[in-house]
Design a protein around this motif. Structure first.
Motif, mmCIF file in Angstrom:
data_model
loop_
_atom_site.group_PDB
_atom_site.id
_atom_site.type_symbol
_atom_site.label_atom_id
_atom_site.label_comp_id
_atom_site.label_asym_id
_atom_site.label_seq_id
_atom_site.Cartn_x
_atom_site.Cartn_y
_atom_site.Cartn_z
ATOM 1 N N ASN A 105 0.827 -1.099 0.020
ATOM 2 C CA ASN A 105 -0.044 -0.169 0.065
ATOM 3 C C ASN A 105 0.856 1.293 -0.071
ATOM 4 O O ASN A 105 0.463 2.303 0.591
ATOM 5 C CB ASN A 105 -0.859 0.032 1.145
ATOM 6 C CG ASN A 105 -1.994 -1.159 1.387
ATOM 7 O OD1 ASN A 105 -2.617 -1.477 0.240
ATOM 8 N ND2 ASN A 105 -1.973 -1.979 2.224
ATOM 9 N N CYS A 106 2.063 1.137 -0.687
ATOM 10 C CA CYS A 106 2.703 2.399 -0.678
ATOM 11 C C CYS A 106 2.543 3.180 -2.117
ATOM 12 O O CYS A 106 2.101 2.670 -3.196
ATOM 13 C CB CYS A 106 4.383 2.061 -0.787
ATOM 14 S SG CYS A 106 4.909 1.511 1.163
ATOM 15 N N MET A 107 2.931 4.577 -1.980
ATOM 16 C CA MET A 107 2.980 5.250 -3.052
ATOM 17 C C MET A 107 4.128 5.769 -3.123
ATOM 18 O O MET A 107 4.784 6.547 -2.384
ATOM 19 C CB MET A 107 1.764 6.350 -3.045
ATOM 20 C CG MET A 107 1.763 7.191 -4.179
ATOM 21 S SD MET A 107 0.950 8.877 -3.763
ATOM 22 C CE MET A 107 1.840 9.691 -2.612
ATOM 23 N N TYR A 108 4.711 5.605 -4.745
ATOM 24 C CA TYR A 108 5.880 6.289 -5.063
ATOM 25 C C TYR A 108 5.610 7.106 -6.103
ATOM 26 O O TYR A 108 5.545 6.771 -7.244
ATOM 27 C CB TYR A 108 6.877 5.059 -5.551
ATOM 28 C CG TYR A 108 7.122 3.830 -4.439
ATOM 29 C CD1 TYR A 108 8.062 4.248 -3.730
ATOM 30 C CD2 TYR A 108 6.057 2.879 -4.381
ATOM 31 C CE1 TYR A 108 8.381 2.918 -2.820
ATOM 32 C CE2 TYR A 108 6.526 1.850 -3.712
ATOM 33 C CZ TYR A 108 7.561 2.027 -2.839
ATOM 34 O OH TYR A 108 7.567 0.801 -1.727
ATOM 35 N N LYS A 109 5.856 8.421 -5.842
ATOM 36 C CA LYS A 109 5.802 9.718 -6.865
ATOM 37 C C LYS A 109 6.853 9.940 -7.530
ATOM 38 O O LYS A 109 6.731 10.076 -8.794
ATOM 39 C CB LYS A 109 5.214 11.124 -6.076
ATOM 40 C CG LYS A 109 3.821 10.646 -5.607
ATOM 41 C CD LYS A 109 2.903 10.914 -6.828
ATOM 42 C CE LYS A 109 1.686 12.147 -6.511
ATOM 43 N NZ LYS A 109 0.940 12.102 -7.762
#
Length: 172
Positions: A105-109
């Motif tokens: 559930n991570c977000m890598y922008k």
């Protein structure tokens, strides 16, 4: 803030901490017990270069607004990075995860690099969103690496990016 060369012999509790400094250093730090960095907000850069986590490392639900460096870091117990939002580049290059690692559930922008990283146990990147360039070049896996239900807006990791002494399985 600079905790470089420090030793934490008991629980290192930075839960819900807010780092407003331009540069934050935890380089060459030894965490001999569990450490909590969950629900943390880091507004500047942060570096855990060559730090060693002997106990449980909890970074769950934290936010990194600038570059985060976990370069050449050792995790000798479970590492939980679940639910983190990386708004800029993040680097885990040359790090080692001896026990299960959870990046679900991570977000890598920005850019996400795991170059020559070693995963010795079950590792999950389920339900993640990758918006920037990613690299797992020459990373070593021993066990299952899962990217199930993750979205790659630029490119997906390839099996040839990984090596293994014992065999591995990648799930998408």
């Amino acid at each position: 803030v600079n905790f470089s060369e420090s030793e934490f012999h008991k629980l290192a509790d930075f839960k819900s901490a807010v780092f407003n400094y331009h540069k934050n250093y935890f380089e060459n730090v030894k965490f001999f017990s569990d450490s909590k960095f969950n629900l943390m907000t880091v507004k500047g850069t942060i570096s855990f270069f060559k730090s060693v986590f002997e106990g449980f490392a909890l970074f769950q639900q934290s936010k990194f607004n600038d570059i985060a460096k976990f370069l050449a870091t050792m995790y000798n117990d479970n590492a939980v990075f679940e639910g983190i939002k990386f708004f800029d580049d993040v680097y885990f290059n040359y790090s080692e995860f001896a026990e299960p690692a959870n990046f679900n559930n991570c977000m890598y922008k920005g850019r996400a690099e795991f170059i020559e990283t070693k995963f010795y146990s079950k590792t999950e990147f389920k339900n993640c969103n990758y918006y920037g360039k990613i690299s797992y070049n020459n990373s070593e896996i021993n066990g299952v690496l899962s990217f199930e239900n993750s979205y790659f807006f630029t490119e997906k990791p390839k099996a040839e990016d990984f090596t293994s002494d014992k065999g591995f399985e990648i799930k998408f």
